[in-house]
Design an enzyme around this catalytic site. Structure first.
Site, PDB file in Angstrom:
ATOM      1  CG  ASP A   1      -2.141   1.048   1.042  1.00  0.00           C
ATOM      2  OD1 ASP A   1      -2.311   1.539  -0.055  1.00  0.00           O
ATOM      3  OD2 ASP A   1      -2.504   1.075   2.078  1.00  0.00           O
TER       4      ASP A   1
ATOM      5  NE  ARG B   1      -3.684   5.736   0.610  1.00  0.00           N
ATOM      6  CZ  ARG B   1      -3.718   5.351  -0.702  1.00  0.00           C
ATOM      7  NH1 ARG B   1      -3.623   6.311  -1.503  1.00  0.00           N
ATOM      8  NH2 ARG B   1      -3.280   3.900  -0.895  1.00  0.00           N
ATOM      9  CG  ASN B   2      -0.279   4.713   3.203  1.00  0.00           C
ATOM     10  OD1 ASN B   2      -1.123   5.308   4.141  1.00  0.00           O
ATOM     11  ND2 ASN B   2      -0.851   3.744   2.496  1.00  0.00           N
TER      12      ASN B   2
ATOM     13  CG  ASP C   1       0.378   2.278   5.972  1.00  0.00           C
ATOM     14  OD1 ASP C   1       0.345   1.136   5.612  1.00  0.00           O
ATOM     15  OD2 ASP C   1      -0.610   2.720   6.307  1.00  0.00           O
TER      16      ASP C   1
HETATM   17  P1  AMP Z   1      -2.850   7.666   9.716  1.00  0.00           P
HETATM   18  O1  AMP Z   1      -4.214   7.073   9.851  1.00  0.00           O
HETATM   19  O2  AMP Z   1      -1.694   7.037  10.011  1.00  0.00           O
HETATM   20  O3  AMP Z   1      -2.747   8.373   8.376  1.00  0.00           O
HETATM   21  O4  AMP Z   1      -2.791   9.073  10.543  1.00  0.00           O
HETATM   22  C1  AMP Z   1      -3.689  10.134  10.528  1.00  0.00           C
HETATM   23  C2  AMP Z   1      -3.202  11.341  10.100  1.00  0.00           C
HETATM   24  O5  AMP Z   1      -2.347  11.673  11.742  1.00  0.00           O
HETATM   25  C3  AMP Z   1      -2.132  11.340   9.114  1.00  0.00           C
HETATM   26  O6  AMP Z   1      -2.795  11.911   7.857  1.00  0.00           O
HETATM   27  C4  AMP Z   1      -1.021  12.364   9.538  1.00  0.00           C
HETATM   28  O7  AMP Z   1      -1.512  13.810   9.210  1.00  0.00           O
HETATM   29  C5  AMP Z   1      -0.958  12.084  11.197  1.00  0.00           C
HETATM   30  N1  AMP Z   1       0.066  11.316  11.372  1.00  0.00           N
HETATM   31  C6  AMP Z   1       0.184  10.034  11.394  1.00  0.00           C
HETATM   32  N2  AMP Z   1       1.189   9.577  12.055  1.00  0.00           N
HETATM   33  C7  AMP Z   1       2.056  10.445  12.256  1.00  0.00           C
HETATM   34  C8  AMP Z   1       3.339  10.996  12.936  1.00  0.00           C
HETATM   35  N3  AMP Z   1       4.097   9.899  13.199  1.00  0.00           N
HETATM   36  N4  AMP Z   1       3.624  12.162  13.123  1.00  0.00           N
HETATM   37  C9  AMP Z   1       2.692  13.290  12.756  1.00  0.00           C
HETATM   38  N5  AMP Z   1       1.433  13.050  12.183  1.00  0.00           N
HETATM   39  C10 AMP Z   1       1.195  11.728  12.145  1.00  0.00           C
END
Ligand code: AMP
Length: 386
Positions: free
Chosen positions: A240, A244-245, A258
């Protein structure tokens, strides 16, 4: 022995990985009922997963839409298990009282993502900023997956894979603690640094963040390539890969990060097949779409799509088409068009990633070398994109 030379795996909150060359690997198989597992877009092992330590060999298939696909468990997940007389991976446990929530960063398929202060994590600092992923009200199966996921993430360590610090399991919700990447996900970052970017202040458009130049785009791409080289060296297939990941930190540091939670925000990037299974078809090669065959070569295809995303400042691949039309295009051999102002050498890399035959695709190490070579020659192009 399954017919397919690959192993399907889907993780709970993290990298969607599978171990390549599974046909050569001994070991039992698991029956995975995708319909029961709504949590992850690709392969779902949350419920019905059975560890090789306890499982008798059984039917090795998973039903996705119309197809029955052989899937066997990823032995990597269990290599460090507790019951198999094999070395144990020590996942770091973080105390709940050491985590101090600051604000919400986003929401994914499993729960919310928060920015937090974490105490007693670093030897040199009293507290550190971290991103925490939460899993509320887990079932027993989800708990087990959480543990496996944590073991896997503990073992994946590389400069371009987001750093996993550990878990917090004393109470609800279950928490995974990751390094905080200041600029969030790469797709958002690209859009914020593209020609269409507008910042609204009090509802009024103010200014853009400044467009990314060619050397920056190549820098971003070569870092993701480095992460993929590492995953391939660990015999993992991500399945994937998409902007976005990936996450962006200080100094345009980019990491693959991701955790399977991006589906909520980016739900239009996935195509629902059968009940709950979501597939990122716009990033998938023909053999993954048609046979659910995922390999390092299918990751290379996705990397080509990532390059296209980078050079379009985060556009959705085939944005003008509906999902069923995208499937037709990809399976009939149509390629995404060269992005506006993208140098031919870079579009040629994309085309090298999108060769129909997996074996004909460029090798990820060669791709990284090409990107670095182009980066060194970047002043030639700077005026075009910079
Ligand atoms: P995810 O579901 O993992 O995509 O996380 C949702 C949102 O949280 C992402 O679109 C990022 O903007 C933010 N995010 C996730 N992991 C991190 C991280 N380690 N540091 C900063 N922002 C994060």
């Amino acid at each position: 022995m399954p017919k397919w030379p690959w192993v399907g795996i889907k993780s709970l909150c993290g990298l969607r990985l599978c171990l390549v060359g599974a046909a050569a690997l001994p070991g039992p198989v698991a029956v995975i009922n995708v319909e029961e597992d709504s949590a992850n877009p690709l392969h779902h092992v949350n419920h019905g997963i059975i560890s090789p330590c306890t499982l008798d060999a059984g039917p090795d298939s998973v039903e996705i839409g119309m197809n029955r696909i052989p899937v066997i468990e990823n032995p990597q997940y269990f290599r460090h298990g507790h019951n198999c007389n094999k070395p144990t991976t020590y996942v770091q446990h973080i105390k709940r009282r050491d985590i101090n929530l600051k604000r919400e960063l986003g929401e994914g398929a499993f729960g919310k993502v928060f920015l937090a202060d974490c105490y007693n994590l670093s030897l040199t600092k009293d507290k550190m900023l971290v991103a925490i992923k939460t899993l509320k009200d887990p079932t027993l199966a989800a708990r087990k997956d959480f543990q496996r996921e944590a073991e896997l993430l503990t073992n994946l360590q590389h400069d371009h894979i987001v750093k996993f610090y550990g878990v917090c399991v004393d109470g609800d919700p279950l928490i995974m603690v990751f390094e905080y990447m200041k600029h969030g996900d790469l797709n958002k970052f690209l859009r914020a640094h593209g020609p269409d970017a507008i910042i609204l202040v009090d509802g009024q458009p103010l200014q853009t963040n400044g467009e990314l130049g060619l050397s920056q785009m190549l820098h971003i791409a070569s870092q993701i390539a480095a992460g993929i080289i590492y995953l391939a060296s660990q015999h993992f297939v991500h399945r994937d890969l998409a902007t976005r990941n990936c996450l962006v930190g200080n100094g345009m540091l980019v990491k693959i990060g991701d955790f399977g939670m991006s589906r909520d925000i980016y739900s239009t990037d996935y195509y629902r097949v059968g009940g709950h299974t979501m597939l990122p078809i716009r990033w998938m090669p023909p053999e993954s779409i048609m046979y659910r065959k995922f390999t390092t070569e299918s990751d290379v295809w996705s990397f080509g799509v990532i390059l296209w995303e980078i050079f379009t400042y985060g556009k959705q691949p085939w944005f003008q088409l509906a999902n069923n039309e995208v499937i037709d295009c990809i399976t009939q051999g149509r390629a995404l068009e060269c992005p506006w102002l993208c140098p031919k050498e870079i579009y040629d890399i994309m085309l090298g990633c999108w060769q129909r035959e997996p074996q004909q695709r460029f090798n990820i190490k060669d791709i990284q070398k090409m990107l670095i070579t182009l980066m060194k020659a970047t002043p030639v192009y700077l005026d075009i994109l910079g």
